[in-house]
Design a protein around this motif. Sequence first.
Motif, short mmCIF file in Angstrom:
data_model
loop_
_atom_site.label_atom_id
_atom_site.label_comp_id
_atom_site.label_asym_id
_atom_site.label_seq_id
_atom_site.Cartn_x
_atom_site.Cartn_y
_atom_site.Cartn_z
N PRO A 1 0.82 -1.22 0.00
CA PRO A 1 0.00 0.00 0.00
C PRO A 1 0.85 1.27 0.00
CG PRO A 1 0.01 -1.02 2.17
CD PRO A 1 0.76 -1.94 1.28
N PHE A 2 0.34 2.30 -0.62
CA PHE A 2 0.99 3.61 -0.57
C PHE A 2 -0.11 4.67 -0.62
CE2 PHE A 2 0.45 5.22 -4.91
CZ PHE A 2 0.14 4.06 -5.62
N THR A 3 0.24 5.87 -0.17
CA THR A 3 -0.71 6.98 -0.26
C THR A 3 -0.14 8.04 -1.19
OG1 THR A 3 0.25 8.07 1.67
CG2 THR A 3 -1.64 6.62 2.07
N PHE A 4 -1.00 8.84 -1.73
CA PHE A 4 -0.55 9.92 -2.62
C PHE A 4 -1.52 11.08 -2.55
CE2 PHE A 4 -3.62 9.66 -6.11
CZ PHE A 4 -4.18 8.41 -5.91
N ASN A 5 -1.06 12.23 -3.01
CA ASN A 5 -1.93 13.39 -3.16
C ASN A 5 -1.86 13.89 -4.60
OD1 ASN A 5 0.35 15.20 -3.42
ND2 ASN A 5 0.62 15.00 -1.19
N SER A 6 -2.68 14.85 -4.92
CA SER A 6 -2.79 15.30 -6.31
C SER A 6 -1.49 15.91 -6.82
CB SER A 6 -3.93 16.31 -6.45
OG SER A 6 -5.16 15.67 -6.19
N GLU A 7 -0.78 16.62 -5.97
CA GLU A 7 0.45 17.27 -6.41
C GLU A 7 1.46 16.24 -6.92
OE1 GLU A 7 2.08 21.25 -4.91
OE2 GLU A 7 3.06 19.74 -3.66
N GLN A 8 1.43 15.07 -6.33
CA GLN A 8 2.37 14.03 -6.72
C GLN A 8 2.04 13.41 -8.08
OE1 GLN A 8 1.75 11.82 -3.12
NE2 GLN A 8 3.79 12.28 -2.35
N THR A 9 0.93 13.83 -8.67
CA THR A 9 0.58 13.27 -9.98
C THR A 9 0.89 14.23 -11.12
OG1 THR A 9 -1.69 14.13 -10.00
CG2 THR A 9 -1.35 12.02 -8.90
N LEU A 10 1.36 15.43 -10.79
CA LEU A 10 1.49 16.46 -11.84
C LEU A 10 2.62 16.17 -12.83
CD1 LEU A 10 0.72 19.71 -9.81
CD2 LEU A 10 -0.78 18.39 -11.31
N ASP A 11 3.68 15.56 -12.38
CA ASP A 11 4.79 15.22 -13.27
C ASP A 11 4.68 13.73 -13.62
OD1 ASP A 11 7.12 14.67 -14.54
OD2 ASP A 11 8.43 15.62 -13.05
N THR A 12 4.32 13.44 -14.86
CA THR A 12 4.07 12.04 -15.22
C THR A 12 5.33 11.18 -15.11
OG1 THR A 12 4.51 12.34 -17.58
CG2 THR A 12 2.25 12.71 -16.84
N THR A 13 6.48 11.81 -15.22
CA THR A 13 7.72 11.02 -15.13
C THR A 13 8.00 10.58 -13.70
OG1 THR A 13 9.13 12.95 -14.81
CG2 THR A 13 8.69 12.29 -17.09
N LYS A 14 7.22 11.12 -12.75
CA LYS A 14 7.42 10.74 -11.35
C LYS A 14 6.23 9.99 -10.77
CE LYS A 14 10.68 14.46 -10.49
NZ LYS A 14 10.83 15.84 -10.07
N VAL A 15 5.30 9.63 -11.61
CA VAL A 15 4.15 8.86 -11.13
C VAL A 15 4.57 7.38 -11.12
CG1 VAL A 15 1.79 8.14 -11.65
CG2 VAL A 15 2.46 10.52 -11.97
N LEU A 16 4.84 6.86 -9.94
CA LEU A 16 5.37 5.51 -9.77
C LEU A 16 6.59 5.30 -10.66
CD1 LEU A 16 2.03 3.49 -9.35
CD2 LEU A 16 3.57 4.34 -7.59
N HIS A 17 6.47 4.41 -11.67
CA HIS A 17 7.61 4.12 -12.55
C HIS A 17 7.89 5.25 -13.53
CE1 HIS A 17 3.70 2.55 -13.87
NE2 HIS A 17 3.99 3.19 -14.98
N GLY A 18 6.94 6.16 -13.74
CA GLY A 18 7.11 7.26 -14.68
C GLY A 18 6.75 6.89 -16.10
N TYR A 19 6.19 7.84 -16.83
CA TYR A 19 5.81 7.59 -18.22
C TYR A 19 5.69 8.92 -18.95
CZ TYR A 19 1.16 9.11 -16.79
OH TYR A 19 0.11 9.85 -16.30
N VAL A 20 5.73 8.82 -20.29
CA VAL A 20 5.45 9.98 -21.15
C VAL A 20 4.57 9.48 -22.30
CG1 VAL A 20 7.55 11.29 -20.64
CG2 VAL A 20 7.57 9.58 -22.46
N TYR A 21 3.97 10.43 -23.01
CA TYR A 21 3.17 10.06 -24.17
C TYR A 21 3.99 10.21 -25.44
CZ TYR A 21 -0.81 9.55 -21.17
OH TYR A 21 -1.66 9.09 -20.20
N ASP A 22 3.59 9.45 -26.45
CA ASP A 22 4.42 9.34 -27.64
C ASP A 22 4.40 10.57 -28.53
OD1 ASP A 22 1.78 9.04 -28.35
OD2 ASP A 22 2.11 7.46 -29.81
N GLU A 23 3.34 11.34 -28.49
CA GLU A 23 3.25 12.46 -29.41
C GLU A 23 3.47 13.78 -28.69
OE1 GLU A 23 -1.56 13.17 -29.17
OE2 GLU A 23 -0.67 12.31 -30.97
N PRO A 24 4.05 14.75 -29.36
CA PRO A 24 4.17 16.05 -28.72
C PRO A 24 2.77 16.61 -28.47
CG PRO A 24 4.78 16.17 -31.04
CD PRO A 24 4.58 14.73 -30.72
N PRO A 25 2.54 17.22 -27.35
CA PRO A 25 1.20 17.71 -27.05
C PRO A 25 0.69 18.62 -28.16
CG PRO A 25 2.60 17.90 -25.15
CD PRO A 25 3.48 17.51 -26.29
N ALA A 26 -0.54 18.39 -28.56
CA ALA A 26 -1.13 19.22 -29.61
C ALA A 26 -1.47 20.60 -29.07
CB ALA A 26 -2.39 18.54 -30.11
#
Lengths: 472, 240
Positions: free
Chosen positions: A263-288
């Motif tokens: 188990p872990f807890t989180f808040n909304s601020e911790q979700t703002l940077d996708t590269t730091k959400v657990l394992h981290g991720y990015v999307y394939d296309e540059p944002p439109a």
Amino acid sequence: MRIRKSVYALDTDDDTLEWYRQAVDAMSQKPVEDPTSWYYMGAVHGNPFNGVPTGAQGFWDQCAHASWFFLSWHRMYLGAFEAMVAKTVEELGGPSEWALPYWNYSQDPTEEPRARFLPEAFRDSTLADGTPNALFSQRFAVTNGDFGLDDSIVTLDALNADSFSDPNDPTENFGGLPPALNPFSNSSGRLEMRPHNVIHTSIGGFMQDPRTAAFDPIFWLHHCNIDRLWEVWRRADPTHVEPVEPVWRTGTQFAMHDADGLPFTFNSEQTLDTTKVLHGYVYDEPPATPPLPPTIITPEAVFVSDPELVGRSSEPVRLVDAVTEATVELAAPTESSFLQASLPDPVKVMLVLENVRAAGVAADFRVLVSRASSDETVEAGVLATFGIARASDPDRDHGGTGLTQAYDITFAAETLGLKQEAAPMISVRFERITRPTEALTEAPAAMAEILGATSSPQDAEVEVERIALYFR
Amino acid sequence: MRQGALRFNSVRALAHILLGACAIAWCILWLAPPMTDVGHWIAMLPAMMAPLILPLARKAIARVYARERGPVLQGFLFGYVLCWLLAGVPAILIIKLLHALAGPFAAPLAFALAALWHVTPARARAAKMSHGLARLPRGDAADATRLGLRQGMLCIQSCGPLMVASMTTHSLAPMLLVTLLLLAESNSHRLPPAQRIATLILVIGLLPAPHPHKMEHAYDPPHQTDRSFAQQKSAVSPGA
């Protein structure tokens, strides 16, 4: 770093979906009490079972709908699920960097003709060898994955929202409103309303009910797209920022499990940077780049005025027929003159459906407005009913207030006669949205217990407590 | 000037009125000599309930025409306050009963009972319903009064036992903590786990920090209040 790709941009020999199928199959074999099992993770969104296993209290039944935590909560939920699937894929001998694909149903069909169709891997109940397809689920029984997703459903109009959460304007919220101190706190954010809600209700079956939605494997690709759209919005303009209130950023904690079942807890601020959400991720296309935001509101209006009621229906409106008509009477002359005086200024006209309730799964409705005694109608938007039964239940978070949906109809002010001296009433027309079919596919046998839970009314009557016209 | 601007000011005025009443009530509770139970109940209402009713009053006036806001606000607050004033009668009787039965343990007992109430589904439902307007106001004072009564009833179901427990102590610290607890709960995304709230309530009930001027009153039968206060006063300032 995991890279989330469009499901229709995957190479023909790409095995992302095949590994997903195998992982879902493997996770389905785990007992429901296992936090990394398919059933446990589905119930974290909504609980269709009778009761909650020991230890799952506080983890199950959390989905944050019609709330300003909608995006941040679902981002971490996706991240946790992706981590579990990726770990399972690895255990099955697959690649180590498996990432969720997203279903971009809003992609221009001339660019990708398949965009509005359910990806093929999800359509059939069995595989070529006759074994059950773990990516299949109960949905509307359409052919070729065509759920009738038209422009009004896949619209990206939400990206035009100026603010993540504007307490003075229920039509201008990309991400939702705070729960208290707000006259319209039971409103959904624009992205949640469309395309999120209407995709859920258009797919039907498990997806139509928050209690069962996450048990359909397409749920995760749909939400991955919604998560991507949040990223598109927030990168489109430097003014597109999330709420600064501590109660949104750090003051509200949620709990989940990671890929190891810890188990872990989180808040909304911790979700703002996708590269730091657990394992981290990015999307394939540059944002439109989204369309330019509307320019009809001055900064003074944003900070000075709250919505002003200028018209309302006299009785609740029950949506029982394919078409329901209702009228909204405008206020007495004193307020009418306000309309007349103010409309030439940069103001906004909002149609608000207040406290919309239903006891079960309900249809969606197209909302059209016209000047009384005129045939010229304009579409205000879609009344999406995903989650309405929960919002109408006094024992759930909304305390039975139902949903409130607001539409910016400033563009129709001239048509509705609101710029003229006398505009005593306007007509509102609700047209039930018809699906290509409303028959449901058979649910997979393994989902029998869940199917039993979806026995709430499938075509529940919708009641709008009041239709109101606001002005700001 | 545009009416939109006026409306915004009316919301601010509402906040000033309710929060002002709240502040004055806290000052009275802090500075005034020990009050009768009725006086104490009346002072507690604005102190503890005004911040809770503010968002609901705002919602009520935001959803009626500008010309209706005055009558609707008056009717809504009248109904709400009336509800709580009437609830004072059984509340005071319960407090007397608790003092008679449990003597110096009346306050911990009252908090324990309130904690027990907080883990029931009925309380959870009342709390969820009381955080939103039960329905939309129609725009006239009579309807707003009915809405205020309905909202008051929900609030009593949700917060009443804690109010009674707070008054049993006649002490500011538990009252303040209970107010903060209720405010935090009403502003939260969803109700915190009932067991956690119940534990906090039990802890508040065990706080040995009554107001120094009112400590004796807290555990004395109410009829001894005046004498106790007189004795206390003469002991502290014999020349007064």
